[in-house]
Design a protein around this motif. Structure first.
Motif, PDB file in Angstrom:
ATOM      1  N   ALA A  84       0.835  -1.208   0.000  1.00 16.49           N
ATOM      2  CA  ALA A  84       0.000   0.000   0.000  1.00 16.49           C
ATOM      3  C   ALA A  84       0.866   1.253   0.000  1.00 16.49           C
ATOM      4  CB  ALA A  84      -0.885   0.002   1.241  1.00 16.49           C
ATOM      5  N   PRO A  85       0.343   2.351  -0.524  1.00 17.67           N
ATOM      6  CA  PRO A  85       1.057   3.630  -0.420  1.00 17.67           C
ATOM      7  C   PRO A  85       1.192   4.041   1.049  1.00 17.67           C
ATOM      8  CG  PRO A  85      -0.726   3.788  -2.012  1.00 17.67           C
ATOM      9  CD  PRO A  85      -0.897   2.488  -1.291  1.00 17.67           C
ATOM     10  N   ILE A  86       2.153   4.889   1.315  1.00 17.56           N
ATOM     11  CA  ILE A  86       2.314   5.495   2.637  1.00 17.56           C
ATOM     12  C   ILE A  86       1.628   6.854   2.539  1.00 17.56           C
ATOM     13  CG2 ILE A  86       3.952   6.292   4.373  1.00 17.56           C
ATOM     14  CD1 ILE A  86       6.051   4.463   2.909  1.00 17.56           C
ATOM     15  N   CYS A  87       0.605   7.072   3.354  1.00 20.93           N
ATOM     16  CA  CYS A  87      -0.239   8.257   3.187  1.00 20.93           C
ATOM     17  C   CYS A  87      -0.154   9.187   4.391  1.00 20.93           C
ATOM     18  CB  CYS A  87      -1.686   7.837   2.993  1.00 20.93           C
ATOM     19  SG  CYS A  87      -1.923   6.710   1.605  1.00 20.93           S
ATOM     20  N   TYR A  88      -0.160  10.484   4.091  1.00 24.05           N
ATOM     21  CA  TYR A  88      -0.118  11.510   5.128  1.00 24.05           C
ATOM     22  C   TYR A  88      -1.119  12.609   4.830  1.00 24.05           C
ATOM     23  CZ  TYR A  88       4.305   9.687   6.886  1.00 24.05           C
ATOM     24  OH  TYR A  88       5.278   8.881   7.426  1.00 24.05           O
ATOM     25  N   VAL A  89      -1.617  13.214   5.892  1.00 22.35           N
ATOM     26  CA  VAL A  89      -2.310  14.485   5.796  1.00 22.35           C
ATOM     27  C   VAL A  89      -1.225  15.531   5.990  1.00 22.35           C
ATOM     28  CG1 VAL A  89      -3.976  15.992   6.923  1.00 22.35           C
ATOM     29  CG2 VAL A  89      -4.465  13.572   6.692  1.00 22.35           C
ATOM     30  N   ARG A  90      -1.179  16.539   5.129  1.00 27.42           N
ATOM     31  CA  ARG A  90      -0.148  17.572   5.186  1.00 27.42           C
ATOM     32  C   ARG A  90      -0.806  18.925   5.453  1.00 27.42           C
ATOM     33  NH1 ARG A  90       3.914  15.184   6.638  1.00 27.42           N
ATOM     34  NH2 ARG A  90       4.955  13.791   5.216  1.00 27.42           N
ATOM     35  N   PRO A  91      -1.006  19.278   6.714  1.00 31.71           N
ATOM     36  CA  PRO A  91      -1.716  20.525   7.013  1.00 31.71           C
ATOM     37  C   PRO A  91      -0.935  21.758   6.583  1.00 31.71           C
ATOM     38  CG  PRO A  91      -0.773  19.598   9.008  1.00 31.71           C
ATOM     39  CD  PRO A  91      -0.551  18.593   7.914  1.00 31.71           C
ATOM     40  N   THR A  92      -1.668  22.787   6.218  1.00 32.87           N
ATOM     41  CA  THR A  92      -1.059  24.080   5.911  1.00 32.87           C
ATOM     42  C   THR A  92      -0.743  24.780   7.229  1.00 32.87           C
ATOM     43  OG1 THR A  92      -3.174  25.228   5.872  1.00 32.87           O
ATOM     44  CG2 THR A  92      -2.425  24.271   3.782  1.00 32.87           C
ATOM     45  N   CYS A  93      -0.164  25.973   7.159  1.00 31.39           N
ATOM     46  CA  CYS A  93       0.171  26.741   8.373  1.00 31.39           C
ATOM     47  C   CYS A  93      -1.063  27.054   9.213  1.00 31.39           C
ATOM     48  CB  CYS A  93       0.855  28.046   7.999  1.00 31.39           C
ATOM     49  SG  CYS A  93       2.511  27.826   7.348  1.00 31.39           S
ATOM     50  N   GLU A  94      -2.210  27.181   8.568  1.00 31.81           N
ATOM     51  CA  GLU A  94      -3.436  27.531   9.285  1.00 31.81           C
ATOM     52  C   GLU A  94      -4.141  26.314   9.871  1.00 31.81           C
ATOM     53  OE1 GLU A  94      -3.145  28.372   5.871  1.00 31.81           O
ATOM     54  OE2 GLU A  94      -2.168  30.267   6.351  1.00 31.81           O
ATOM     55  N   MET A  95      -3.594  25.132   9.644  1.00 35.10           N
ATOM     56  CA  MET A  95      -4.244  23.887  10.093  1.00 35.10           C
ATOM     57  C   MET A  95      -3.387  23.161  11.120  1.00 35.10           C
ATOM     58  SD  MET A  95      -5.343  22.212   6.476  1.00 35.10           S
ATOM     59  CE  MET A  95      -6.402  23.036   5.320  1.00 35.10           C
ATOM     60  N   THR A  96      -4.051  22.322  11.891  1.00 33.26           N
ATOM     61  CA  THR A  96      -3.381  21.443  12.840  1.00 33.26           C
ATOM     62  C   THR A  96      -3.917  20.032  12.632  1.00 33.26           C
ATOM     63  OG1 THR A  96      -3.135  23.195  14.466  1.00 33.26           O
ATOM     64  CG2 THR A  96      -3.013  20.954  15.294  1.00 33.26           C
ATOM     65  N   VAL A  97      -3.029  19.038  12.694  1.00 34.78           N
ATOM     66  CA  VAL A  97      -3.452  17.645  12.570  1.00 34.78           C
ATOM     67  C   VAL A  97      -4.316  17.291  13.767  1.00 34.78           C
ATOM     68  CG1 VAL A  97      -2.650  15.245  12.626  1.00 34.78           C
ATOM     69  CG2 VAL A  97      -1.460  16.913  11.218  1.00 34.78           C
ATOM     70  N   LEU A  98      -5.420  16.636  13.505  1.00 34.78           N
ATOM     71  CA  LEU A  98      -6.327  16.176  14.540  1.00 34.78           C
ATOM     72  C   LEU A  98      -6.127  14.671  14.660  1.00 34.78           C
ATOM     73  CD1 LEU A  98      -8.548  17.253  16.413  1.00 34.78           C
ATOM     74  CD2 LEU A  98     -10.182  16.792  14.598  1.00 34.78           C
ATOM     75  N   SER A  99      -5.169  14.265  15.484  1.00 37.16           N
ATOM     76  CA  SER A  99      -4.864  12.834  15.584  1.00 37.16           C
ATOM     77  C   SER A  99      -6.033  12.112  16.243  1.00 37.16           C
ATOM     78  CB  SER A  99      -3.566  12.614  16.356  1.00 37.16           C
ATOM     79  OG  SER A  99      -3.679  13.114  17.664  1.00 37.16           O
ATOM     80  N   GLY A 100      -6.180  10.880  15.863  1.00 40.56           N
ATOM     81  CA  GLY A 100      -7.297  10.096  16.389  1.00 40.56           C
ATOM     82  C   GLY A 100      -7.261   8.684  15.844  1.00 40.56           C
ATOM     83  N   LYS A 101      -8.428   8.154  15.614  1.00 41.54           N
ATOM     84  CA  LYS A 101      -8.583   6.757  15.213  1.00 41.54           C
ATOM     85  C   LYS A 101      -7.831   6.420  13.927  1.00 41.54           C
ATOM     86  CE  LYS A 101     -12.234   3.354  14.606  1.00 41.54           C
ATOM     87  NZ  LYS A 101     -13.668   3.106  14.691  1.00 41.54           N
ATOM     88  N   TYR A 102      -7.832   7.342  12.958  1.00 40.82           N
ATOM     89  CA  TYR A 102      -7.233   7.043  11.653  1.00 40.82           C
ATOM     90  C   TYR A 102      -6.036   7.916  11.293  1.00 40.82           C
ATOM     91  CZ  TYR A 102     -11.599   4.507  11.220  1.00 40.82           C
ATOM     92  OH  TYR A 102     -12.649   3.653  11.442  1.00 40.82           O
ATOM     93  N   ILE A 103      -5.655   8.837  12.173  1.00 39.30           N
ATOM     94  CA  ILE A 103      -4.554   9.762  11.887  1.00 39.30           C
ATOM     95  C   ILE A 103      -3.614   9.791  13.084  1.00 39.30           C
ATOM     96  CG2 ILE A 103      -3.919  12.144  11.311  1.00 39.30           C
ATOM     97  CD1 ILE A 103      -5.605  10.865   9.145  1.00 39.30           C
ATOM     98  N   SER A 104      -2.314   9.584  12.824  1.00 38.08           N
ATOM     99  CA  SER A 104      -1.324   9.672  13.903  1.00 38.08           C
ATOM    100  C   SER A 104      -1.005  11.138  14.160  1.00 38.08           C
ATOM    101  CB  SER A 104      -0.058   8.906  13.535  1.00 38.08           C
ATOM    102  OG  SER A 104       0.657   9.607  12.542  1.00 38.08           O
ATOM    103  N   SER A 105      -0.261  11.409  15.217  1.00 39.08           N
ATOM    104  CA  SER A 105       0.073  12.791  15.563  1.00 39.08           C
ATOM    105  C   SER A 105       0.960  13.455  14.506  1.00 39.08           C
ATOM    106  CB  SER A 105       0.754  12.854  16.930  1.00 39.08           C
ATOM    107  OG  SER A 105       1.925  12.075  16.918  1.00 39.08           O
ATOM    108  N   ASN A 106       1.700  12.661  13.708  1.00 40.93           N
ATOM    109  CA  ASN A 106       2.532  13.248  12.651  1.00 40.93           C
ATOM    110  C   ASN A 106       1.796  13.320  11.312  1.00 40.93           C
ATOM    111  OD1 ASN A 106       2.572  10.600  11.775  1.00 40.93           O
ATOM    112  ND2 ASN A 106       4.796  10.494  11.540  1.00 40.93           N
ATOM    113  N   GLY A 107       0.510  12.986  11.323  1.00 39.78           N
ATOM    114  CA  GLY A 107      -0.308  13.107  10.116  1.00 39.78           C
ATOM    115  C   GLY A 107      -0.393  11.851   9.270  1.00 39.78           C
ATOM    116  N   GLU A 108       0.249  10.757   9.699  1.00 36.83           N
ATOM    117  CA  GLU A 108       0.171   9.530   8.906  1.00 36.83           C
ATOM    118  C   GLU A 108      -1.244   8.973   8.952  1.00 36.83           C
ATOM    119  OE1 GLU A 108       2.407   5.299   8.039  1.00 36.83           O
ATOM    120  OE2 GLU A 108       3.096   6.525   9.727  1.00 36.83           O
ATOM    121  N   VAL A 109      -1.732   8.561   7.789  1.00 34.59           N
ATOM    122  CA  VAL A 109      -3.074   8.004   7.656  1.00 34.59           C
ATOM    123  C   VAL A 109      -2.992   6.504   7.916  1.00 34.59           C
ATOM    124  CG1 VAL A 109      -5.011   7.662   6.064  1.00 34.59           C
ATOM    125  CG2 VAL A 109      -3.666   9.786   5.969  1.00 34.59           C
TER     126      VAL A 109
END
Length: 192
Positions: A84-109
């Protein structure tokens, strides 16, 4: 083979299943036009780096009757489609990662779709569609409501003015203005 798909194929190193990967990327781009394919350096957790193909951009996600463009990056390894691909959420300066069930604190999906990836049954378009649905139920980022007034804009936080000045003894030192535009104390300056 369409021109754009052929151009993607040429971007891929020969270590990839070029025709298959190029076709999947091309199909994904017809569904998600805000994504861009590019070769870039990926840094693994152990610090090793490798040039990998990535799809970077935004995917439209519906949340509470509004559409939000969620910035993502999908890293496609040479072993794709076996892995599988390695997937991340990449927040902009105005955003913060919302870690939880499907997202790690570093944005990994971390979706079950990725964990249960099966060659021949899973593909990039389906993965992106799953991300859209899951992110609609579990938003991966949130916008900062009001930036603190004393905080400089993102681009300015890391681009302070620096000057190289000389002392009376002929040595040079770097003068970096502090956030309040007052000079740092002598002991905080860096001598060259």
């Amino acid at each position: 083979m369409p021109y754009y798909e052929n151009a993607i194929k040429k971007m891929l190193p020969k270590t990839y299943l070029r025709q298959h990967v190029a076709h999947e990327i091309y199909v994904a781009l017809t569904h998600f036009q805000s994504l861009v394919p590019m070769m870039d350096k990926y840094v693994y957790n152990d610090g090793t780096m490798k040039n990998l193909m990535s799809l970077t951009g935004t995917i439209p996600v519906m949340f509470e009757d509004n559409t939000y463009n969620i910035p993502v990056c999908l890293w496609i390894e040479e072993s794709y489609p076996q892995t599988a691909p390695i997937c991340y959420v990449r927040p902009t300066c105005e955003m913060t990662v919302l870690s939880g069930k499907y997202i790690s604190s570093n944005g990994e999906v971390m979706l079950p779709y990725l964990e249960e990836w099966k060659n021949g049954e899973c593909d990039l378009v389906s993965l992106l569609q799953v991300m859209v649905v899951v992110f609609g139920d579990f938003p991966p980022v949130y916008m900062h409501s009001h930036p603190e007034p004393e905080q400089a804009p993102c681009w300015l936080q890391f681009h302070r003015q620096a000057e190289v000045l000389s002392r009376t003894d002929g040595s040079l030192y770097l003068h970096l203005a502090s956030e309040d535009d007052l000079p740092f104390q002598q002991e905080n300056e860096t001598s060259c």
